[in-house]
Scaffold this motif. Structure first.
Motif, short mmCIF file in Angstrom:
data_model
loop_
_atom_site.label_atom_id
_atom_site.label_comp_id
_atom_site.label_asym_id
_atom_site.label_seq_id
_atom_site.Cartn_x
_atom_site.Cartn_y
_atom_site.Cartn_z
N ASN A 42 0.85 -1.19 0.00
CA ASN A 42 0.00 0.00 0.00
C ASN A 42 0.89 1.24 0.00
OD1 ASN A 42 -1.80 2.07 0.43
ND2 ASN A 42 -3.01 0.97 1.95
N GLY A 43 0.86 1.94 -1.12
CA GLY A 43 1.64 3.17 -1.23
C GLY A 43 0.75 4.36 -1.56
N GLN A 44 -0.52 4.29 -1.11
CA GLN A 44 -1.48 5.33 -1.46
C GLN A 44 -1.22 6.65 -0.71
OE1 GLN A 44 -5.18 3.16 -0.77
NE2 GLN A 44 -5.51 3.04 -2.97
N VAL A 45 -0.70 6.53 0.53
CA VAL A 45 -0.40 7.73 1.30
C VAL A 45 0.95 8.28 0.87
CG1 VAL A 45 -0.03 8.66 3.62
CG2 VAL A 45 -1.76 6.89 3.25
N GLU A 46 1.03 9.60 0.70
CA GLU A 46 2.27 10.22 0.26
C GLU A 46 3.40 9.95 1.25
OE1 GLU A 46 3.93 14.60 -1.21
OE2 GLU A 46 1.91 14.40 -0.39
N LYS A 47 4.55 9.55 0.72
CA LYS A 47 5.76 9.29 1.50
C LYS A 47 5.58 8.16 2.51
CE LYS A 47 7.60 13.98 1.05
NZ LYS A 47 8.10 15.19 1.75
N GLU A 48 4.67 7.23 2.21
CA GLU A 48 4.47 6.09 3.11
C GLU A 48 4.21 4.83 2.31
OE1 GLU A 48 2.07 6.06 7.01
OE2 GLU A 48 0.73 5.04 5.60
N VAL A 49 4.83 3.72 2.71
CA VAL A 49 4.59 2.42 2.10
C VAL A 49 4.37 1.40 3.21
CG1 VAL A 49 5.55 0.57 0.68
CG2 VAL A 49 6.02 2.94 0.09
N ILE A 50 3.32 0.58 3.06
CA ILE A 50 3.03 -0.47 4.03
C ILE A 50 2.98 -1.80 3.29
CG2 ILE A 50 1.39 -1.37 5.71
CD1 ILE A 50 0.38 1.49 6.10
N VAL A 51 3.78 -2.76 3.74
CA VAL A 51 3.78 -4.11 3.17
C VAL A 51 3.35 -5.08 4.26
CG1 VAL A 51 5.16 -5.94 2.13
CG2 VAL A 51 5.58 -3.55 1.50
N ALA A 52 2.24 -5.78 4.05
CA ALA A 52 1.72 -6.73 5.03
C ALA A 52 1.82 -8.13 4.45
CB ALA A 52 0.27 -6.40 5.38
N LEU A 53 2.46 -9.04 5.18
CA LEU A 53 2.72 -10.39 4.69
C LEU A 53 1.71 -11.39 5.24
CD1 LEU A 53 4.62 -12.31 3.11
CD2 LEU A 53 5.92 -12.58 5.22
N TYR A 54 1.07 -12.15 4.34
CA TYR A 54 0.08 -13.15 4.73
C TYR A 54 0.66 -14.56 4.70
CZ TYR A 54 -3.42 -9.49 4.59
OH TYR A 54 -4.13 -8.35 4.86
N GLU A 55 1.47 -14.86 3.71
CA GLU A 55 2.09 -16.19 3.60
C GLU A 55 3.50 -16.04 3.05
OE1 GLU A 55 -0.32 -18.52 1.02
OE2 GLU A 55 -2.12 -18.38 2.27
N GLY A 56 4.38 -17.01 3.40
CA GLY A 56 5.73 -17.02 2.84
C GLY A 56 6.68 -16.10 3.58
N SER A 57 7.59 -15.50 2.85
CA SER A 57 8.53 -14.54 3.44
C SER A 57 8.87 -13.47 2.42
CB SER A 57 9.82 -15.25 3.89
OG SER A 57 10.50 -15.81 2.78
N VAL A 58 9.19 -12.29 2.94
CA VAL A 58 9.52 -11.15 2.10
C VAL A 58 10.72 -10.44 2.69
CG1 VAL A 58 8.76 -8.82 1.43
CG2 VAL A 58 7.19 -10.73 1.20
N GLN A 59 11.64 -10.07 1.83
CA GLN A 59 12.76 -9.22 2.26
C GLN A 59 12.49 -7.79 1.82
OE1 GLN A 59 16.98 -10.39 1.63
NE2 GLN A 59 17.22 -8.41 0.60
#
Length: 279
Positions: free
Chosen positions: A158-175
């Motif tokens: 989610n990068g809808q808000v200016e100067k903000e990014v949110i990444v939410a993980l449901y399964e697996g792994s993310v770097q």
């Protein structure tokens, strides 16, 4: 068939393109494709060359992808295509590698024409990704100053808000990586990465929806609200209770199959009216 006639036939195939591309892009793409495929001063041109070229063009036209000299946050110059959601509803997109994207309204993604071997996406807005596993070709999503790298997993960006990014993980792994910073963050399922005002943070979030001895009609309401399908169940099941835990981004098919097995019911899906009928 002489060379000029062959050139005309190939260009005719090339121009049978989706309306989303401008004539300028088509023309520039054609010139780039022709110059790289048929260098000048060639002594001969046989039918198998024509067939191979036509097949290559059809492959590109079929995916709506044209060659553009853009960079997708990569050291290599790669062609790209843009997929945009200008509607008020979520748009489901199946990528060339069979990964799935649920693109939120007013959002867009940009991916490489050679996406099957260079799985890079640049995005604006918000999207849910369910990534097809491919250990040889990591899947990367670039949003503002952040990069999410995965092998096979499901997550939202989610990068809808200016100067903000949110990444939410449901399964697996993310770097997670941030431009200009040496540190990286490995997310586990149920963790959320937030980058705002230059500061990265990781915290837990509730990735599940729980139904604890609730009426099956409550599940029906949930499905209609979140997936847009109305559930029709036999009247004798109206007061049945159900205990169920699902991820908030669970595939609808999985939920329906679970209910079907729990109550030994068959089901039919009517796509025209968006109904799931249990029998």
């Amino acid at each position: 068939m002489d060379e000029n006639k062959l050139d005309e036939e190939l260009k005719k195939i090339w121009n049978e393109t989706p309306n989303a591309h401008s004539n300028d892009i088509k023309e520039d793409s054609w010139e780039e494709f022709r110059s790289s495929t048929f260098p000048s001063k060639k002594k001969s041109f046989v039918w198998r060359n024509y067939a191979a070229a036509a097949a290559a063009i059809i492959m590109l036209v079929g995916t709506g992808i044209y060659l553009k000299k853009d960079l997708l946050k990569s050291d290599i110059s790669i062609a790209s295509t843009v997929i945009e959601n200008t509607t008020s509803k979520i748009k489901v997109v199946l990528l060339p590698d069979s990964s799935k994207v649920e693109l939120s309204p007013n959002s867009k993604i940009e991916l490489a024409v050679n996406f099957s071997i260079n799985r890079k996406i640049e995005m604006d807005g918000e999207a849910y990704f369910k990534v097809k596993k491919d250990k040889k070709h990591p899947f990367q999503v670039f949003c503002k100053q952040t990069t999410a790298t995965v092998l096979g997993t499901s997550f939202t960006v989610n990068g809808q808000v200016e100067k903000e990014v949110i990444v939410a993980l449901y399964e697996g792994s993310v770097q997670m990586d941030v431009k200009g910073q040496n540190e990286n963050w490995i997310l586990k399922p149920g963790e959320k990465f937030t980058y705002a005002n230059g500061n990265p943070t990781v915290e837990e979030f509730n990735r599940f929806t729980d139904f604890d001895n609730e009426k099956i009609s409550d599940v029906s309401t949930y499905i209609e609200k979140n997936y847009g399908y109305k559930m029709i169940i036999p009247t004798e099941y109206n007061n049945q209770r159900i205990t169920l835990r699902i991820t908030k981004k669970e595939d609808l098919k999985t939920i329906i199959q679970l209910i079907s097995e729990m109550y030994n019911l068959k089901f039919e899906v009517n796509e025209k009216v968006k109904q799931i009928i249990f029998l």
